[in-house]
Structure formats: structure tokens, C-alpha cells
Write an enzyme that holds these catalytic residues in place. Structure first.
Site, PDB file in Angstrom:
ATOM      1  N   HIS A  32      33.775  38.549  44.832  1.00 26.82           N
ATOM      2  CA  HIS A  32      32.336  38.884  45.057  1.00 26.82           C
ATOM      3  C   HIS A  32      31.671  37.599  45.578  1.00 26.82           C
ATOM      4  O   HIS A  32      30.586  37.568  46.019  1.00 26.82           O
ATOM      5  CB  HIS A  32      31.723  39.770  44.131  1.00 26.82           C
ATOM      6  CG  HIS A  32      31.484  39.039  42.915  1.00 26.82           C
ATOM      7  ND1 HIS A  32      32.097  38.901  41.820  1.00 26.82           N
ATOM      8  CD2 HIS A  32      30.211  38.223  42.366  1.00 26.82           C
ATOM      9  CE1 HIS A  32      31.617  38.226  40.501  1.00 26.82           C
ATOM     10  NE2 HIS A  32      30.645  37.752  41.171  1.00 26.82           N
ATOM     11  N   ASP A  54      38.795  41.333  41.846  1.00 24.85           N
ATOM     12  CA  ASP A  54      37.716  40.610  42.175  1.00 24.85           C
ATOM     13  C   ASP A  54      38.185  39.081  42.305  1.00 24.85           C
ATOM     14  O   ASP A  54      37.566  38.342  41.543  1.00 24.85           O
ATOM     15  CB  ASP A  54      36.748  40.994  41.069  1.00 24.85           C
ATOM     16  CG  ASP A  54      35.384  40.370  41.390  1.00 24.85           C
ATOM     17  OD1 ASP A  54      35.062  39.926  42.814  1.00 24.85           O
ATOM     18  OD2 ASP A  54      34.693  40.171  40.672  1.00 24.85           O
ATOM     19  N   SER A 107      30.164  32.972  37.894  1.00 26.01           N
ATOM     20  CA  SER A 107      31.283  33.797  38.396  1.00 26.01           C
ATOM     21  C   SER A 107      32.323  32.962  39.146  1.00 26.01           C
ATOM     22  O   SER A 107      31.835  32.083  39.865  1.00 26.01           O
ATOM     23  CB  SER A 107      30.720  34.750  39.405  1.00 26.01           C
ATOM     24  OG  SER A 107      30.001  35.594  38.885  1.00 26.01           O
TER      25      SER A 107
END
Length: 491
Positions: free
Chosen positions: A130, A160, A236
Site C-alpha cells: 500500500h 501487502d 508502514s
């Protein structure tokens, strides 16, 4: 002043408590010496800090070692949006005219930031999918502020995760080794390193709060390490580090009580390093191919556990076995309860998918099952998903209700590639053209065609003849989201 309030009374009582505590400690030590270490002591060598010197530790040497292997990632994408006059946004105007005036198309640059981890000295970087999704340009910034353009080698939305490559002209970069994430225990110390809010590299410490978090819905392989180390937007793709300086996870998500707009509340999730290892293997092979055994089931509940005679709700009750799949050929049947894979307990269906997906292809896994109240162990080969039947993609045309739909044969490999149910069999709808007969009858991508009138549809080659043989009416049965729907269309 009463006797109980006098200083002499307090002093004598304190001496009694100290002597009693010392006597208890001595007796405990003698009992331990004669009885030997208990099971818990024999299984672990980890100790709680006892002295002031042990408590006043520093992570600085560890951070100096691993910090240079964590990078910042900046992703840019050009997006098209339509801007109309403010008049068109007025509710009164839109009530009568709707979106008939969509406005002028304009392009703008969308930017996102995140973190990444160098896993090989030649510049191989892993991050979250993402973070770089839809990016036209990706820049990787090292801890010494050098910048490099990056190319995407592999990206996988299901986990992901994504793998990037930067060209340093042959210079070897600092990198992290991968540790077996199954070695982690709840309570282990970890560091989270990343670039929260774009402020630059930041290190936070915490412990492993939980393992095998599955009911999150973040990825298809929901199996996460939970930590209370502060993880915020921008972290992230960053590294979750164990105390030996190795990677145990890639920070992926946080729980926020402000619908995603808030920061860390002490509940963060990381993709385990064992899943990261599978995507690195995919880079070497050119694509990610994980083992598939061909079973689906129901997570054990308290009521089901009682029916199966289990002391607690653990395991997966098998509800479907793919014909000629590895599990079927190994003897697993509908009604079996899968309890362990490779010695690891299975708590739900997501845990089963994870345990199978992280095993190496070509070997075999010892799977413990419960059948008829008896425990058995079967050897299930770890094979790639079946590729038969061939997809046979077709765009349906003609005077029938499915005209305008693109269909294909389902195989486990094809289904996994397109994000579909890998246990489904038959003909799947992939696309539906707008304003086509297929759209008007309500067909959607993902629908599986089961029957046309009295004809069972198992292949695309049987679909067209069934549609063309009916001239006055078509009774179509499809499976959608686990339900069978039937409709009749007049010609």
C-alpha cells in the site's frame, strides 16, 4: 498514643516481617534445590532484570547496527480528477441535475511516504504494497540521506508486501538478516524503526503483545505480530527488530480509535518475517508460488468443539476437499478436524492458510487431524496450486442474457491469481460490459455460473451451447458470496 501506633511497635513488626521473608526465601531455595528446576525453568533461559545495572540498559548499540538498513520511501503518482464549478456542488443544484456536468479533467500529483528494509546488500528493499500502490516514481532515501530511484520487482496485494530494487553502482549496502518469526514469544522485546509522519527515522521500543492475530481483515493471509511499540502513519514498511538485530516483521498497520485519522494507541501489527521470506523467494523465481493443499473449513467454535469431543475450541473442521488436490490424495476427508500443521497449532482457517503458505514447495507437511474421535497424522505434499482446467477466456456475444460478459474456467491457480475463491469450480464471470444484456440481468464479476436451465455448467465450452439452445427463456443459477441465486429471463 496506642501501642499499635508507637514507633517501637512498628520497628518490631518490621523486624518480624523481614525475618519471616528471609526464612521463607531460604525454605523456597532448599525446596528448589532438592526438587530441581520445574518445566517452565527447563524450557527457557530468559530472565527478568534483577539489578539496577541490568535495568539501565540502552538500545543504542543495536540501533547503530540495524538503523542504516531501514530506509524512507517516497512514492509519487499522477492522478486525474475532475473539478467543476462550486455551483455544481450545491445540493439544490445537484438535486435536479445530478452529475450531468462532471467538470474539467485536471491532473495532479499524489504523494505517499513510508518506510522500507534493505534485505540484501545489492539493494533489495522490502516494503508494504500500500506504500507504493499505483506509484509512477519511487525514491528510496538511505539513513545517510542519499537518494536512489527504485524499480518494483514484485508486488503482492494479498500479503501487502512489495520488493524494490535500487542501483548503487555495485556498492554493498547494510542489510538485515531474517529471523524465524515463529521463535518469537509474547513478552519479547522488539524495536520498531521507520519514518512516522515524515519526520525522519525514528526508533520506538516495546514488547510482542500477541502472536497469530488473524481476525483483522488486513490481508488475505491475516496472521500478524502485535506489538505495543509505537507505530504511526509513515512507519508502514519499516522494520520490527528483535534484540539480536534481525528482522522479525514488517510494520503494516495500527489500530486507531479515530477511524484511521489518529496515531498509535499501542496496538500495532506487523507481517511476520516468515511471510516476507516467501516473497523474497518469489523474486528469485520470478513469481510468488506458495503451497496449496486444497481444503477449506470452518473455524472451531465452543459448540462445535463439544460435538467433536475437543476439550477447547481449536482447529478447523474440513467442509470441502478439492478433488485430486494434495489433501485429497493424502486422505483428508470432509468432517476431519485439522489440529496442527508441522507441529504448530491451528486456531482458525486463517492460521491454516498461513501455515501452509509459509512452508517450502516440494516437501511435505505433517498434518495432525481428528477423525472419529481419534488423532491421526498424515503427510501432505506441498505442491503448487492446480492449473487445470485451462482458463479458456471468452467474451460472450449473441442473443442471450450473458452477452457482454467475459467468462473463464476456474482452476485453483487462476482463482488465486485473480483474488477469487480457490476452492470454487466451474465458470466464473470476470467482467461485465456496461449497458450489456449481462449487466441488465444483474451479473457481476466473481459470479460463478452453475446451471443454465437443466444443463450443469462446468466448463466454458458447455456454457455457449446451453445458452444458444434456449430461445424463449433462460433459468440461470449462479453462486455469489456463498449463496446460490436463480433467476429466469424471458426471451
Amino acid at each position: 498514643m496506642s501501642r499499635a501506633d508507637s514507633p517501637r511497635f512498628f520497628a518490631s513488626r518490621a523486624r518480624f516481617v523481614l525475618r519471616y521473608t528471609a526464612l521463607t526465601a531460604c525454605l523456597g531455595a532448599l525446596l528448589l534445590a532438592f526438587s530441581g528446576p520445574g518445566p517452565a525453568a527447563a524450557q527457557t533461559t530468559k530472565q527478568v532484570p534483577e539489578t539496577r545495572a541490568e535495568i539501565q540498559y540502552s538500545f543504542a548499540p543495536l540501533v547503530r547496527k540495524v538503523g542504516p538498513a531501514v530506509v524512507n520511501i517516497y512514492a509519487r503518482a499522477e492522478v486525474t480528477e475532475r473539478r467543476a464549478s462550486p455551483l455544481f456542488d450545491d445540493p439544490f443544484f445537484r438535486r435536479f441535475f445530478g452529475d450531468v456536468f462532471p467538470g474539467e479533467a485536471r491532473k495532479r500529483t499524489s504523494q505517499s511516504l513510508g518506510s522500507g528494509v534493505i534485505l540484501r546488500e545489492d539493494g533489495l528493499v522490502v516494503t508494504n504494497f500500500h506504500v507504493i500502490k499505483g506509484a509512477d516514481e519511487i525514491t528510496v532515501v538511505l539513513s545517510d540521506r542519499r537518494e536512489f530511484d527504485a524499480t518494483i520487482l514484485l508486488q503482492e496485494e494479498r500479503t501487502d508486501l512489495a520488493v524494490l530494487k535500487i542501483d548503487t553502482g555495485g556498492e554493498k549496502l547494510p542489510h538485515l538478516e531474517i529471523r524465524d518469526s515463529d521463535e518469537l514469544e509474547v513478552g519479547d522485546l522488539v524495536l520498531a524503526i521507520g519514518n512516522p509522519f515524515g519526520v525522519g527515522q525514528t526508533v520506538t521500543s516495546g514488547i510482542v503483545s500477541a502472536l497469530a492475530r488473524t481476525a483483522l481483515g488486513i490481508t488475505d493471509y491475516s496472521f500478524f505480530i502485535q506489538t505495543d511499540a509505537a507505530i504511526n502513519p509513515g512507519n508502514s514498511g519499516g522494520a520490527l527488530i528483535s534484540m539480536d538485530g534481525r528482522l522479525v516483521g514488517v510494520n503494516t498497520a495500527i489500530y486507531s480509535n479515530q477511524k484511521g485519522s489518529g496515531g498509535s494507541v499501542g496496538i500495532g501489527f506487523a507481517v511476520p518475517s516468515n511471510m516476507v521470506r516467501t516473497i523474497l523467494d518469489g523474486v528469485d523465481e520470478g513469481s510468488v508460488v506458495r503451497p496449496w493443499i486444497g481444503v477449506s473449513g470452518q473455524t472451531m467454535t465452543s459448540d462445535l468443539a463439544e460435538q467433536f469431543g475437543l476439550p477447547r475450541p481449536v482447529g478447523v473442521a474440513v467442509t470441502d476437499v478439492y478433488p485430486d488436490g494434495p489433501a485429497a490424495n493424502a486422505g483428508i476427508r470432509i468432517g476431519d478436524v485439522i489440529l496442527k500443521v508441522g507441529g504448530r497449532e491451528i486456531v482458525d482457517e486463517q492460521a491454516l492458510r498461513y501455515r501452509v503458505a509459509t512452508r517450502p514447495l516440494g516437501g511435505a507437511a505433517r498434518i495432525e487431524i481428528l477423525r472419529g474421535g481419534a488423532h491421526q497424522v498424515v503427510e501432505v505434499p506441498m505442491k503448487a496450486p492446480l492449473t487445470q482446467p485451462e482458463p479458456d477466456l471468452r467474451d460472450m456475444r449473441g442473443q442471450h442474457p450473458m452477452s457482454g460478459a467475459q467468462v473463464a474456467n476456474l482452476s485453483p491457480a487462476f482463482a488465486l491469481e485473480h483474488g477469487l475463491d480457490d476452492m470454487a469450480r466451474g465458470v466464473v464471470v470476470l467482467k461485465v460490459t456496461r449497458q450489456s444484456p449481462a449487466a441488465r440481468v444483474g451479473l457481476r464479476p466473481g459470479d460463478v455460473v452453475l446451471k443454465i436451465n437443466d444443463d450443469t455448467i462446468d466448463l466454458v465450452s458447455s456454457l455457449e451451447p446451453a445458452l444458444m439452445s434456449a430461445k424463449k427463456a433462460w433459468r440461470i443459477s449462479i453462486r455469489r458470496e456463498g449463496q446460490v441465486l436463480t433467476t429466469e429471463i424471458k426471451g
